[in-house]
Design a protein around this motif. Structure first.
Motif, PDB file in Angstrom:
ATOM      1  N   UNK A 109       0.793  -1.224   0.000  1.00  0.00           N
ATOM      2  CA  UNK A 109       0.000   0.000   0.000  1.00  0.00           C
ATOM      3  C   UNK A 109       0.819   1.265   0.000  1.00  0.00           C
ATOM      4  N   UNK A 110       2.132   1.154  -0.204  1.00  0.00           N
ATOM      5  CA  UNK A 110       2.974   2.351  -0.235  1.00  0.00           C
ATOM      6  C   UNK A 110       2.892   3.066  -1.573  1.00  0.00           C
ATOM      7  N   UNK A 111       2.567   2.342  -2.623  1.00  0.00           N
ATOM      8  CA  UNK A 111       2.350   2.924  -3.953  1.00  0.00           C
ATOM      9  C   UNK A 111       0.892   2.661  -4.322  1.00  0.00           C
ATOM     10  N   UNK A 112       0.153   3.726  -4.560  1.00  0.00           N
ATOM     11  CA  UNK A 112      -1.298   3.629  -4.786  1.00  0.00           C
ATOM     12  C   UNK A 112      -1.560   3.687  -6.284  1.00  0.00           C
ATOM     13  N   UNK A 113      -2.239   2.666  -6.854  1.00  0.00           N
ATOM     14  CA  UNK A 113      -2.560   2.718  -8.295  1.00  0.00           C
ATOM     15  C   UNK A 113      -3.685   3.706  -8.554  1.00  0.00           C
ATOM     16  N   UNK A 114      -3.712   4.215  -9.768  1.00  0.00           N
ATOM     17  CA  UNK A 114      -4.733   5.176 -10.158  1.00  0.00           C
ATOM     18  C   UNK A 114      -5.681   4.603 -11.202  1.00  0.00           C
ATOM     19  N   UNK A 115      -5.268   3.581 -11.917  1.00  0.00           N
ATOM     20  CA  UNK A 115      -6.094   2.926 -12.923  1.00  0.00           C
ATOM     21  C   UNK A 115      -5.728   1.449 -12.975  1.00  0.00           C
ATOM     22  N   UNK A 116      -6.564   0.684 -13.657  1.00  0.00           N
ATOM     23  CA  UNK A 116      -6.278  -0.735 -13.867  1.00  0.00           C
ATOM     24  C   UNK A 116      -7.055  -1.193 -15.095  1.00  0.00           C
ATOM     25  N   UNK A 117      -6.630  -2.297 -15.657  1.00  0.00           N
ATOM     26  CA  UNK A 117      -7.337  -2.920 -16.784  1.00  0.00           C
ATOM     27  C   UNK A 117      -6.947  -4.390 -16.827  1.00  0.00           C
ATOM     28  N   UNK A 118      -7.692  -5.160 -17.600  1.00  0.00           N
ATOM     29  CA  UNK A 118      -7.428  -6.584 -17.786  1.00  0.00           C
ATOM     30  C   UNK A 118      -6.784  -6.798 -19.147  1.00  0.00           C
ATOM     31  N   UNK A 119      -5.690  -7.520 -19.171  1.00  0.00           N
ATOM     32  CA  UNK A 119      -5.028  -7.798 -20.445  1.00  0.00           C
ATOM     33  C   UNK A 119      -5.684  -8.996 -21.132  1.00  0.00           C
ATOM     34  N   UNK A 179     -19.600 -12.638 -17.599  1.00  0.00           N
ATOM     35  CA  UNK A 179     -18.352 -13.208 -18.103  1.00  0.00           C
ATOM     36  C   UNK A 179     -17.318 -13.273 -16.981  1.00  0.00           C
ATOM     37  N   UNK A 180     -16.260 -14.089 -17.141  1.00  0.00           N
ATOM     38  CA  UNK A 180     -15.210 -14.124 -16.108  1.00  0.00           C
ATOM     39  C   UNK A 180     -14.554 -12.772 -15.878  1.00  0.00           C
ATOM     40  N   UNK A 181     -14.401 -11.989 -16.946  1.00  0.00           N
ATOM     41  CA  UNK A 181     -13.814 -10.662 -16.769  1.00  0.00           C
ATOM     42  C   UNK A 181     -14.723  -9.765 -15.937  1.00  0.00           C
ATOM     43  N   UNK A 182     -16.034  -9.897 -16.124  1.00  0.00           N
ATOM     44  CA  UNK A 182     -16.971  -9.085 -15.339  1.00  0.00           C
ATOM     45  C   UNK A 182     -16.944  -9.490 -13.869  1.00  0.00           C
ATOM     46  N   UNK A 183     -16.831 -10.785 -13.579  1.00  0.00           N
ATOM     47  CA  UNK A 183     -16.747 -11.236 -12.191  1.00  0.00           C
ATOM     48  C   UNK A 183     -15.463 -10.721 -11.527  1.00  0.00           C
ATOM     49  N   UNK A 184     -14.369 -10.734 -12.264  1.00  0.00           N
ATOM     50  CA  UNK A 184     -13.111 -10.234 -11.708  1.00  0.00           C
ATOM     51  C   UNK A 184     -13.182  -8.730 -11.460  1.00  0.00           C
ATOM     52  N   UNK A 185     -13.795  -8.001 -12.397  1.00  0.00           N
ATOM     53  CA  UNK A 185     -13.934  -6.553 -12.211  1.00  0.00           C
ATOM     54  C   UNK A 185     -14.845  -6.239 -11.025  1.00  0.00           C
ATOM     55  N   UNK A 186     -15.910  -7.038 -10.827  1.00  0.00           N
ATOM     56  CA  UNK A 186     -16.793  -6.812  -9.685  1.00  0.00           C
ATOM     57  C   UNK A 186     -16.065  -7.058  -8.369  1.00  0.00           C
ATOM     58  N   UNK A 187     -15.175  -8.038  -8.357  1.00  0.00           N
ATOM     59  CA  UNK A 187     -14.420  -8.296  -7.125  1.00  0.00           C
ATOM     60  C   UNK A 187     -13.465  -7.147  -6.804  1.00  0.00           C
ATOM     61  N   UNK A 188     -12.928  -6.507  -7.828  1.00  0.00           N
ATOM     62  CA  UNK A 188     -12.013  -5.387  -7.587  1.00  0.00           C
ATOM     63  C   UNK A 188     -12.767  -4.157  -7.106  1.00  0.00           C
TER      64      UNK A 188
END
Length: 396
Positions: free
Chosen positions: A101-111, A220-229
Motif C-alpha cells: 500500500x505504499x504505492x497507490x494505483x490510479x487505474x487498472x485494466x485486464x489484459x 463473463x469471467x472478466x466481469x466477475x473479476x472486475x466486480x471483485x475489484x
C-alpha cells in the motif's frame, strides 16, 4: 416572476469529448485529468448525471504556454516495469511496495490473459522517490514488520484504488443523493439492502450509482473479476462504507425525499351473489293437458263443453274370411284390391285371380312392448301363379 424578466446568461459549455479534442488529449487522459482536479467541469443542465466543460475553462488552459505537454505529463501513467525503471529499483521490489500500500494505483485494466494490470501516476512515483523518508524502502533489506505482512499474503492495491476512486467521485458530487450513490457503488447489493431497507429509497439511490469501470459483458469471467475489484472485501472497509452511507442518507432525506407513487383510491368491487338455478322446462315428450280459455271470454262455455266430451275411438279393422263368388272358370271371383295396387288389380281381374286384403296389425302403445306382428302377406307375382297352374309332367 414575470415573463419579461431576464436572468443571467448561461455560460457556454461543451461535451467532454469536444473539450478533449480541443485540448489535444485522449479521452482517457482527459477523464483522469478531471478526476485529479486539473480540469473543472459543471453538471449538465439537461439532467442525467452527465458533466460538461465550460468554454472559459478551455480558454484558461489553452492560454498557458505548452499546456498540452504539461497536462500530458500530469496524467501520465506507467506500469510495473516502467515504474520500477523510473524509481531505479527492481520490478520485484516495486511490486512488494505496491502490495504493502505504499504505492497507490490510479487505474487498472485486464489484459488478454485476464490478468490485472495496475497503472500508477508517474508524478506520484517521482514524489515517493524524492522523499528522504522512503530511502530505506528503496535500498537495503525490507523491514521485519513489512516482510511479515508480505508473507501473510497482504495485497492492498485493490483497496487503495477503491479509496482513491471514491475520492474522485465525491469531489464531483454536489447533491447528497449523488454522494450517497458514490459510496453505495463500492458495496454489494446485499449490504445495500441491509442498510437501506426502504424499497423506494433503495430504488432512488440506485439511480445515482456510477457505472463500474470494469470490462467484459455481464456474467463473463472478466466481469466477475472486475466486480471483485470494485466491491469492498475487508470487514473494516465494509463497516466504514456502511456507516458513511447511513450518514449520507440522513442528509439526503433531509434535503429531498425519494419519490413515491401516489395513493390510488379504488372503489370496492361488488361481487355477484350466487342464485339458484331455476328448474328445467318440461320435455317435448311429456303429455300436456289441454288449455281451456277463461269463462269470462266469449264462447268459453262451448269450448269447455267440447273439451270435456270424450273422444270417439275408431274400431280396429277385423280379419274376416273373404267369400268369393264364382268366376268364368268356375272359381271364385277376385275381390278388387286397394286403390294403391291398381295395376296389380287389373292384371288379377284379367286372369280371374282372387285377391284378399290383409289388415295391418294394431300399433303398440308407447312405453310398452310391441305386440307380436301378424305374418306379412306373401307377394306372388303373375308368373308364379301361372307356373302353379301348369300341369307338371310325371317323372318316369
Amino acid at each position: 416572476m414575470s415573463a419579461s424578466t431576464i436572468g443571467p446568461p448561461r455560460p457556454t459549455t461543451c461535451t467532454p469529448s469536444h473539450a478533449a479534442r480541443e485540448l489535444g488529449l485522449k479521452r482517457g487522459e482527459f477523464d483522469l485529468a478531471v478526476h485529479l482536479g486539473h480540469i473543472r467541469t459543471v453538471p449538465d443542465d439537461a439532467g442525467g448525471g452527465g458533466r460538461r466543460v465550460v468554454r472559459a475553462e478551455i480558454d484558461r488552459l489553452r492560454a498557458r504556454e505548452g499546456y498540452q505537454d504539461t497536462l500530458r505529463e500530469r496524467v501520465r501513467v506507467v506500469g510495473t516495469t516502467e515504474g520500477a525503471s523510473l524509481m531505479e529499483i527492481p520490478a520485484g521490489r516495486f511490486t512488494r511496495l505496491a502490495r504493502l500500500g505504499l504505492l497507490v494505483p490510479v487505474k487498472w485494466y485486464l489484459n488478454r490473459y485476464r490478468a490485472v494490470v495496475w497503472l500508477y501516476l508517474a508524478e506520484d512515483l517521482r514524489n515517493f522517490t524524492s522523499d528522504t523518508k522512503n530511502t530505506h524502502l528503496l535500498k537495503g533489506r525490507m523491514p521485519e514488520n513489512l516482510r511479515g505482512q508480505l508473507e501473510a499474503g497482504v495485497d492492498l492495491r485493490a483497496r487503495n484504488w477503491r479509496g482513491r476512486h471514491l475520492g474522485f467521485l465525491l469531489r464531483q458530487a454536489e447533491d447528497p443523493w449523488i454522494r450517497a450513490g458514490a459510496v453505495a457503488a463500492f458495496l454489494s447489493a446485499v449490504e445495500i439492502a441491509d442498510v437501506v431497507q426502504d424499497p423506494y429509497d433503495r430504488s432512488y439511490l440506485h439511480r445515482f450509482r456510477p457505472a463500474p469501470p470494469g470490462q467484459g459483458s455481464s456474467g463473463s469471467p472478466a466481469a466477475h473479476l472486475a466486480e471483485r475489484i470494485t466491491t469492498a472485501q475487508d470487514a473494516d472497509e465494509i463497516r466504514w462504507l456502511r456507516s458513511e452511507l447511513v450518514h449520507l442518507l440522513e442528509e439526503a432525506r433531509a434535503v429531498s425525499r425519494a419519490p413515491r407513487p401516489a395513493a390510488r383510491h379504488v372503489a370496492p368491487t361488488v361481487r355477484a351473489v350466487a342464485r339458484p338455478v331455476p328448474p328445467m322446462a318440461g320435455t317435448v315428450t311429456r303429455p300436456t293437458a289441454p288449455t281451456l280459455p277463461a269463462p269470462s271470454e266469449p264462447g268459453a262455455e262451448r269450448a269447455v263443453a267440447r273439451a270435456a266430451e270424450p273422444l270417439l275411438e275408431l274400431p280396429a279393422p277385423e280379419n274376416r274370411p273373404v267369400t268369393v263368388a264364382g268366376g268364368p272358370s268356375g272359381g271364385p271371383l277376385p275381390r278388387p284390391p286397394e286403390p294403391k295396387d291398381e295395376p296389380v288389380v287389373r292384371a288379377f281381374e284379367w286372369h280371374a285371380t282372387p285377391t284378399a286384403p290383409v289388415a295391418a296389425p294394431p300399433s303398440a302403445r308407447r312405453g310398452h312392448r310391441r305386440a307380436e306382428q301378424s305374418p306379412t302377406r306373401t307377394k306372388r307375382g303373375l308368373r308364379a301363379w301361372l307356373r302353379g297352374r301348369r300341369p307338371r309332367h310325371a317323372r318316369v
